[in-house]
Design a protein around this motif. Structure first.
Motif, short mmCIF file in Angstrom:
data_model
loop_
_atom_site.label_atom_id
_atom_site.label_comp_id
_atom_site.label_asym_id
_atom_site.label_seq_id
_atom_site.Cartn_x
_atom_site.Cartn_y
_atom_site.Cartn_z
N THR A 154 0.85 -1.20 0.00
CA THR A 154 0.00 0.00 0.00
C THR A 154 0.88 1.26 0.00
OG1 THR A 154 -0.08 0.24 2.42
CG2 THR A 154 -1.71 -1.23 1.40
N PRO A 155 0.35 2.36 -0.52
CA PRO A 155 1.12 3.61 -0.51
C PRO A 155 1.56 4.03 0.90
CG PRO A 155 -0.78 3.81 -1.95
CD PRO A 155 -0.92 2.49 -1.25
N GLU A 156 0.69 3.80 1.88
CA GLU A 156 1.01 4.20 3.26
C GLU A 156 2.21 3.41 3.80
OE1 GLU A 156 -2.87 5.21 2.01
OE2 GLU A 156 -2.07 3.16 2.23
N LYS A 157 2.18 2.10 3.58
CA LYS A 157 3.30 1.27 4.07
C LYS A 157 4.59 1.58 3.32
CE LYS A 157 0.65 -2.68 5.83
NZ LYS A 157 0.23 -4.05 5.54
N LEU A 158 4.48 1.84 2.01
CA LEU A 158 5.67 2.18 1.24
C LEU A 158 6.24 3.52 1.72
CD1 LEU A 158 7.71 1.72 -1.00
CD2 LEU A 158 6.07 2.69 -2.64
N ALA A 159 5.37 4.49 1.97
CA ALA A 159 5.83 5.80 2.48
C ALA A 159 6.57 5.63 3.81
CB ALA A 159 4.64 6.74 2.65
N ASP A 160 6.04 4.77 4.68
CA ASP A 160 6.70 4.51 5.98
C ASP A 160 8.07 3.87 5.78
OD1 ASP A 160 4.53 5.54 7.29
OD2 ASP A 160 3.66 3.60 7.86
N GLU A 161 8.15 2.93 4.82
CA GLU A 161 9.42 2.21 4.58
C GLU A 161 10.47 3.16 3.99
OE1 GLU A 161 11.17 -1.59 5.29
OE2 GLU A 161 9.19 -0.79 5.77
N ILE A 162 10.02 4.07 3.10
CA ILE A 162 10.94 5.07 2.54
C ILE A 162 11.47 5.97 3.65
CG2 ILE A 162 11.04 7.15 1.07
CD1 ILE A 162 9.05 5.65 -0.85
N ALA A 163 10.58 6.40 4.55
CA ALA A 163 10.99 7.26 5.68
C ALA A 163 11.97 6.51 6.59
CB ALA A 163 9.76 7.70 6.47
N LYS A 164 11.69 5.22 6.80
CA LYS A 164 12.57 4.39 7.64
C LYS A 164 13.97 4.29 7.01
CE LYS A 164 12.72 -0.31 9.60
NZ LYS A 164 12.04 -1.62 9.59
N CYS A 165 13.99 4.08 5.69
CA CYS A 165 15.26 3.96 4.97
C CYS A 165 16.03 5.29 5.03
CB CYS A 165 15.00 3.55 3.52
SG CYS A 165 16.48 2.97 2.66
N ASP A 193 -2.55 -0.25 -5.92
CA ASP A 193 -2.82 1.17 -6.12
C ASP A 193 -1.57 1.83 -6.70
OD1 ASP A 193 -3.43 3.85 -6.02
OD2 ASP A 193 -3.65 3.96 -3.83
N TYR A 194 -1.37 1.63 -8.02
CA TYR A 194 -0.15 2.16 -8.65
C TYR A 194 -0.03 3.68 -8.56
CZ TYR A 194 1.23 -2.44 -10.39
OH TYR A 194 1.63 -3.75 -10.49
N PRO A 195 -1.11 4.44 -8.82
CA PRO A 195 -0.98 5.90 -8.67
C PRO A 195 -0.56 6.31 -7.25
CG PRO A 195 -2.99 5.36 -9.88
CD PRO A 195 -2.43 4.07 -9.36
N GLY A 196 -1.11 5.61 -6.26
CA GLY A 196 -0.76 5.90 -4.87
C GLY A 196 0.70 5.56 -4.57
#
Length: 324
Positions: free
Chosen positions: A48-59, A81-84
């Motif tokens: 999901t976009p939310e989990k990916l955003a969290d992982e990017i922030a973690k990285c 949700d590719y656009p997300g």
């Protein structure tokens, strides 16, 4: 070592960690980037976009070096949700994306506008030329040796890389069978600007997978992978195990009548059981023939430093031959 790839992505060494399901988390990407390569978070593992955003922030908390995100476009009924996911990548300030699977043309304008460099994964020269024509900045050329999906042409890198060099104008990296300094020098000799490693990076200290997975790769030889789903034209190179041998037996028995539903228990949803829990017979998991060249579990820094040292030694030896 400076190449078109190190310049494009702002990295020290021309080594990219491929996007791998249930391997490409922040820990993996940050370790590779901190060692001077380009680490990659696997977008669809997060889902999901939310989990990916969290992982990017973690990285981002774990490294101040460039890292990327892999986004694989699947032919699926229930599409992610590719656009997300694209928005999460851009909003997260990520400047490198590895696309794979179906044509990424629909998302390229968004990445271009945000200054994101896109490297598309290809298993043939014709796909690489298509990626170039739609505006990808670089391509990763995947030979038949690779773990995961090698395409249906069965062309190994000794042929595929020089062919790509003959045809392409954009930079490219080699992928499939890459493990050490020999791989890197050979790739450069054949016209690539760097190399992408998947299986080799799973067998590192920082890889966030079960120890059983790392031990299985070290114990395996180059003869321990199998090609599954060939009859479905969705070929995947995987590590052999009981589930894989059972799957191959079904393929042989059912022949032309084989449907995806017949093998679903061996291939669907097995990655968490294998990568997280270490159940090595849970199903089919991607692994390259390069397992035969992997004999240890170093840190990412030890691995990349060792590759660059070996590459420099080979180049010095070759220069000495020329001088002699």
């Amino acid at each position: 070592m400076k190449t078109a790839i190190t310049e494009m992505f702002g990295i020290e060494h021309p080594i990219i960690q491929g996007g791998m399901h249930y391997v490409g988390f922040a820990e993996m990407a940050a370790a590779v980037s901190n060692a001077g390569g380009l680490g990659i978070i696997t977008g669809l593992t997060l889902g999901t976009p939310e989990k990916l955003a969290d992982e990017i922030a973690k990285c981002r908390d774990m490294t101040d070096k460039p890292f990327g995100v892999n986004l694989t476009f699947l032919p699926t009924v229930n599409a992610p949700d590719y656009p997300g996911l694209v928005k999460a990548i851009i909003d997260g300030g990520v400047k490198a994306v590895e696309t794979a699977g179906n044509n990424p043309q629909q998302v390229l304008p968004y990445f271009k506008d945000a200054g994101v460099k896109v490297i598309h994964k290809c298993t043939s020269v014709r796909h690489a030329l298509k990626a170039q024509s739609i505006g990808c900045d670089a391509v990763s050329v995947d030979g038949f040796e690779c773990g995961g999906h090698p395409g249906e042409d069965d062309v190994p890198n000794f042929i595929l890389l020089p062919r790509a060099a003959d045809e392409l104008e954009i930079p490219f990296v080699s992928s499939g069978g890459m493990a050490d300094g020999r791989s890197l020098v050979a790739s450069l000799a054949m016209g690539a600007d760097g190399m992408n490693m998947g299986t080799r990076f799973i067998a590192t200290k920082e890889a966030p997978v079960h120890e059983n997975v790392k031990k299985a790769i070290v114990a395996a030889s180059e003869l321990d992978t199998r090609l599954v789903m060939r009859p479905l034209r969705n070929t995947e190179r995987v590590m052999t195990n009981d589930a894989v041998e059972r799957l191959l037996e079904k393929e042989k028995r059912l022949g032309d009548d084989l449907k995806f539903e017949d093998i679903i228990e061996e291939v669907a949803g097995v990655y968490p059981k294998i990568m997280m829990e270490g159940d090595m017979d849970a199903g089919a998991w991607s692994c390259g023939m390069v397992a035969g060249l992997i004999h240890d579990i170093p840190t990412c820094k030890e691995l990349i430093d060792g590759i660059m040292k070996q590459a420099e030694d080979i180049l010095a030896r070759m220069n000495a031959m020329q001088a002699g």
